[in-house]
Design a protein around this motif. Sequence first.
Motif, PDB file in Angstrom:
ATOM      1  N   LEU A   1      -5.782   2.100  -7.164  1.00 45.38           N
ATOM      2  CA  LEU A   1      -5.858   0.629  -7.165  1.00 45.38           C
ATOM      3  C   LEU A   1      -6.989   0.120  -6.279  1.00 45.38           C
ATOM      4  O   LEU A   1      -7.207  -1.083  -6.181  1.00 45.38           O
ATOM      5  N   SER A   2      -7.684   1.045  -5.584  1.00 41.78           N
ATOM      6  CA  SER A   2      -8.702   0.658  -4.592  1.00 41.78           C
ATOM      7  C   SER A   2      -8.148  -0.411  -3.647  1.00 41.78           C
ATOM      8  O   SER A   2      -8.707  -1.504  -3.530  1.00 41.78           O
ATOM      9  N   PRO A   3      -7.046  -0.109  -2.978  1.00 40.50           N
ATOM     10  CA  PRO A   3      -6.432  -1.148  -2.151  1.00 40.50           C
ATOM     11  C   PRO A   3      -7.309  -1.487  -0.947  1.00 40.50           C
ATOM     12  O   PRO A   3      -7.965  -0.617  -0.379  1.00 40.50           O
ATOM     13  N   ALA A   4      -7.310  -2.760  -0.608  1.00 42.51           N
ATOM     14  CA  ALA A   4      -7.989  -3.168   0.626  1.00 42.51           C
ATOM     15  C   ALA A   4      -7.072  -2.922   1.820  1.00 42.51           C
ATOM     16  O   ALA A   4      -7.525  -2.791   2.948  1.00 42.51           O
ATOM     17  N   LEU A   5      -5.772  -2.872   1.534  1.00 46.83           N
ATOM     18  CA  LEU A   5      -4.774  -2.555   2.570  1.00 46.83           C
ATOM     19  C   LEU A   5      -3.796  -1.562   1.974  1.00 46.83           C
ATOM     20  O   LEU A   5      -3.247  -1.788   0.889  1.00 46.83           O
ATOM     21  N   LEU A   6      -3.591  -0.463   2.701  1.00 45.56           N
ATOM     22  CA  LEU A   6      -2.616   0.543   2.269  1.00 45.56           C
ATOM     23  C   LEU A   6      -1.517   0.617   3.320  1.00 45.56           C
ATOM     24  O   LEU A   6      -1.793   0.854   4.503  1.00 45.56           O
ATOM     25  N   LEU A   7      -0.283   0.385   2.885  1.00 41.24           N
ATOM     26  CA  LEU A   7       0.876   0.443   3.778  1.00 41.24           C
ATOM     27  C   LEU A   7       1.631   1.722   3.449  1.00 41.24           C
ATOM     28  O   LEU A   7       2.019   1.937   2.297  1.00 41.24           O
ATOM     29  N   MET A   8       1.834   2.584   4.446  1.00 39.67           N
ATOM     30  CA  MET A   8       2.410   3.905   4.177  1.00 39.67           C
ATOM     31  C   MET A   8       3.626   4.145   5.054  1.00 39.67           C
ATOM     32  O   MET A   8       3.541   4.061   6.280  1.00 39.67           O
ATOM     33  N   ASP A   9       4.745   4.475   4.416  1.00 39.04           N
ATOM     34  CA  ASP A   9       5.987   4.722   5.149  1.00 39.04           C
ATOM     35  C   ASP A   9       6.310   6.217   5.109  1.00 39.04           C
ATOM     36  O   ASP A   9       6.930   6.688   4.154  1.00 39.04           O
ATOM     37  N   GLU A  10       5.860   6.929   6.092  1.00 36.80           N
ATOM     38  CA  GLU A  10       6.093   8.379   6.190  1.00 36.80           C
ATOM     39  C   GLU A  10       5.860   9.104   4.870  1.00 36.80           C
ATOM     40  O   GLU A  10       6.721   9.850   4.395  1.00 36.80           O
TER      41      GLU A  10
END
Length: 279
Positions: free
Chosen positions: A143-152
């Motif tokens: 998705l070419s994210p500008a923000l990546l949120l990662m939960d473990e």
Amino acid sequence: MTARQLLVHQLDHAYGATTVLEGITLAVPAGRTVALVGPSGCGKTTLLHLCAGLLDVQHGRIAQPFAPTAVMFQQPRLLPWMNTRDNIALGLKARGMLRAQRHRAAQDMALALGLTEASLLQFPAELSGGMQSRAALARALVLSPALLLMDEPFSALDVGLRYQLHQLLLEQQARTGMAVLLITHDLMEAVRLADDVLVMRPAPGRIVAHYQPPGAALGRGDTLVHQCAAELQQHPDVRAAFDLPALAAADAPALGRWRITVPDEAQAGSHPVMQIGEP
Ligand SMILES: Nc1ncnc2c1ncn2[C@@H]1O[C@H](COP(=O)(O)OP(=O)(O)OP(=O)(O)O)[C@@H](O)[C@H]1O
């Protein structure tokens, strides 16, 4: 000009009568990785879900200027009735990208992350856990994210695979300049990937220490990462956060060789960004 950043300011959150987050202030600028570490139940996932807009803000403020955003959960969460390629391309389909185009993009990302052409036509149940994790990372990164949120996202992987995915993530970040907010229990993972490591204590969840490993994450070798993780784990605030026994005086480290700063409540209160010193 200030870089775009995700800003969280004086955030509190409660489930019913129980306050689980208190006074959370942090910033995740474009191109940087912030790792949130803390013991189970200290509110990390709640904080990530608030940043992702999956929970409503009750008190405090979140300014989230990035788009698009991708979220990676602890479990790969692939759809069992779709093959790997379609799973990876799911977000592109939602965006309205044409079938041939999204298949090409999904395939390119999958191959870049070490999946095989054959695995693209397999279903999640036919993939190993490691392959599923790669597919989940590909689904987020395509998705070419500008923000990546990662939960473990890497917690179930062996050290070798985890290392590979760390490198792939860092390389992608170097190419695209995305901002990353990463939740992890693993201090080593935090110091391998992050520019800023924020340590949380539970009941209620609050940030008690801010650690900056030296240099750029891509250039950190194993020895440095081990040294930093050990030093982080020796810090009294980190030991207290994880309920580890205090070190005997003879074992106490020479603190301050790396940067460990405790967020200054007064500064954070008068400024929307937690004070972050120069490395
Ligand atoms: N939907 C909910 N309703 C009520 N309480 C909740 C809910 N979700 C989480 N909690 C509680 O809020 C606290 C923080 O949970 P959260 O999952 O955010 O912590 P965490 O640090 O991510 O934990 P872990 O590392 O184990 O995933 C815990 O005490 C948890 O039981």
